[in-house]
Design a protein around this motif. Structure first.
Motif, mmCIF file in Angstrom:
data_model
loop_
_atom_site.group_PDB
_atom_site.id
_atom_site.type_symbol
_atom_site.label_atom_id
_atom_site.label_comp_id
_atom_site.label_asym_id
_atom_site.label_seq_id
_atom_site.Cartn_x
_atom_site.Cartn_y
_atom_site.Cartn_z
ATOM 1 N N MET A 102 0.830 -1.186 0.000
ATOM 2 C CA MET A 102 0.000 0.000 0.000
ATOM 3 C C MET A 102 0.876 1.251 0.000
ATOM 4 O O MET A 102 1.907 1.281 0.670
ATOM 5 C CB MET A 102 -0.895 0.023 1.236
ATOM 6 N N PRO A 103 0.457 2.280 -0.727
ATOM 7 C CA PRO A 103 1.249 3.515 -0.732
ATOM 8 C C PRO A 103 1.093 4.281 0.585
ATOM 9 O O PRO A 103 0.156 4.044 1.333
ATOM 10 C CB PRO A 103 0.650 4.304 -1.898
ATOM 11 N N LYS A 104 2.030 5.157 0.790
ATOM 12 C CA LYS A 104 1.954 6.009 1.970
ATOM 13 C C LYS A 104 0.794 6.987 1.822
ATOM 14 O O LYS A 104 0.403 7.331 0.709
ATOM 15 C CB LYS A 104 3.245 6.795 2.139
ATOM 16 N N ILE A 105 0.271 7.466 2.945
ATOM 17 C CA ILE A 105 -0.793 8.469 2.936
ATOM 18 C C ILE A 105 -0.138 9.849 2.951
ATOM 19 O O ILE A 105 0.785 10.093 3.741
ATOM 20 C CB ILE A 105 -1.700 8.310 4.163
ATOM 21 N N ALA B 77 -1.450 20.600 8.268
ATOM 22 C CA ALA B 77 -0.176 20.465 8.970
ATOM 23 C C ALA B 77 0.322 21.817 9.478
ATOM 24 O O ALA B 77 1.031 21.880 10.484
ATOM 25 C CB ALA B 77 0.860 19.842 8.048
ATOM 26 N N LYS B 78 -0.044 22.894 8.795
ATOM 27 C CA LYS B 78 0.379 24.228 9.216
ATOM 28 C C LYS B 78 -0.483 24.765 10.358
ATOM 29 O O LYS B 78 -0.086 25.694 11.050
ATOM 30 C CB LYS B 78 0.303 25.190 8.033
ATOM 31 N N ARG B 79 -1.660 24.187 10.554
ATOM 32 C CA ARG B 79 -2.600 24.701 11.548
ATOM 33 C C ARG B 79 -2.711 23.849 12.801
ATOM 34 O O ARG B 79 -3.137 24.330 13.844
ATOM 35 C CB ARG B 79 -3.985 24.828 10.924
ATOM 36 N N PHE B 80 -2.354 22.581 12.705
ATOM 37 C CA PHE B 80 -2.508 21.657 13.820
ATOM 38 C C PHE B 80 -1.198 20.950 14.103
ATOM 39 O O PHE B 80 -0.405 20.719 13.206
ATOM 40 C CB PHE B 80 -3.578 20.601 13.498
ATOM 41 N N LYS B 81 -0.987 20.579 15.376
ATOM 42 C CA LYS B 81 0.196 19.823 15.764
ATOM 43 C C LYS B 81 -0.265 18.654 16.625
ATOM 44 O O LYS B 81 -1.187 18.779 17.423
ATOM 45 C CB LYS B 81 1.161 20.691 16.592
ATOM 46 N N LYS B 82 0.424 17.514 16.479
ATOM 47 C CA LYS B 82 0.131 16.372 17.330
ATOM 48 C C LYS B 82 0.921 16.495 18.623
ATOM 49 O O LYS B 82 2.085 16.880 18.621
ATOM 50 C CB LYS B 82 0.493 15.072 16.621
ATOM 51 N N THR B 83 0.275 16.143 19.738
ATOM 52 C CA THR B 83 0.954 16.157 21.024
ATOM 53 C C THR B 83 1.647 14.816 21.222
ATOM 54 O O THR B 83 1.471 13.884 20.436
ATOM 55 C CB THR B 83 -0.046 16.393 22.176
ATOM 56 N N VAL C 235 -6.153 13.236 7.981
ATOM 57 C CA VAL C 235 -5.404 14.262 7.239
ATOM 58 C C VAL C 235 -4.012 14.495 7.822
ATOM 59 O O VAL C 235 -3.146 15.052 7.162
ATOM 60 C CB VAL C 235 -6.184 15.597 7.136
ATOM 61 N N LEU C 236 -3.799 14.063 9.063
ATOM 62 C CA LEU C 236 -2.474 14.163 9.704
ATOM 63 C C LEU C 236 -2.021 12.768 10.129
ATOM 64 O O LEU C 236 -2.003 12.447 11.316
ATOM 65 C CB LEU C 236 -2.543 15.084 10.922
ATOM 66 N N PRO C 237 -1.649 11.919 9.168
ATOM 67 C CA PRO C 237 -1.328 10.536 9.539
ATOM 68 C C PRO C 237 -0.020 10.364 10.299
ATOM 69 O O PRO C 237 0.150 9.390 11.019
ATOM 70 C CB PRO C 237 -1.281 9.824 8.190
ATOM 71 N N TYR C 238 0.942 11.286 10.121
ATOM 72 C CA TYR C 238 2.266 11.079 10.731
ATOM 73 C C TYR C 238 2.596 12.114 11.741
ATOM 74 O O TYR C 238 2.831 12.980 11.994
ATOM 75 C CB TYR C 238 3.332 11.029 9.630
#
Length: 64
Positions: free
Chosen positions: A1-4, A11-17, A61-64
Motif C-alpha cells: 500500500m502507498p503512503k498516505i 499540517a500548518k494549523r494543527f500539531k500532534k501532542t 489528514v495528519l497521519p504522521y
C-alpha cells in the motif's frame, strides 16, 4: 500500500501532542481586537485541543 499524504494546509494549523491528541489555535484574534476585552484577546492566544468528535477525521489528514 502507498503512503498516505499529509494534508499540508492542516499540517500548518494543527500539531500532534506526545500523547497523540491534536492541538489547535483559536480563531477570532487576527483583527478587530479593539472591541474585544483584553482578557478575551489574551485567552485567544492560548492553544486548545480539538474535540473528540473531530479526532478521527483529523487523524486521516495528519497521519504522521
Amino acid at each position: 500500500m502507498p503512503k498516505i499524504k499529509t494534508h499540508r494546509g492542516a499540517a500548518k494549523r494543527f500539531k500532534k501532542t506526545g500523547s497523540g491528541k491534536i492541538r489547535r489555535f483559536k480563531a477570532y484574534k487576527s483583527h478587530k481586537t479593539g472591541k474585544k476585552s483584553p482578557k478575551r484577546v489574551r485567552n485567544l492566544r492560548k492553544g486548545t485541543l480539538i474535540s473528540e468528535a473531530d479526532l478521527k477525521r483529523m487523524s486521516k489528514v495528519l497521519p504522521y
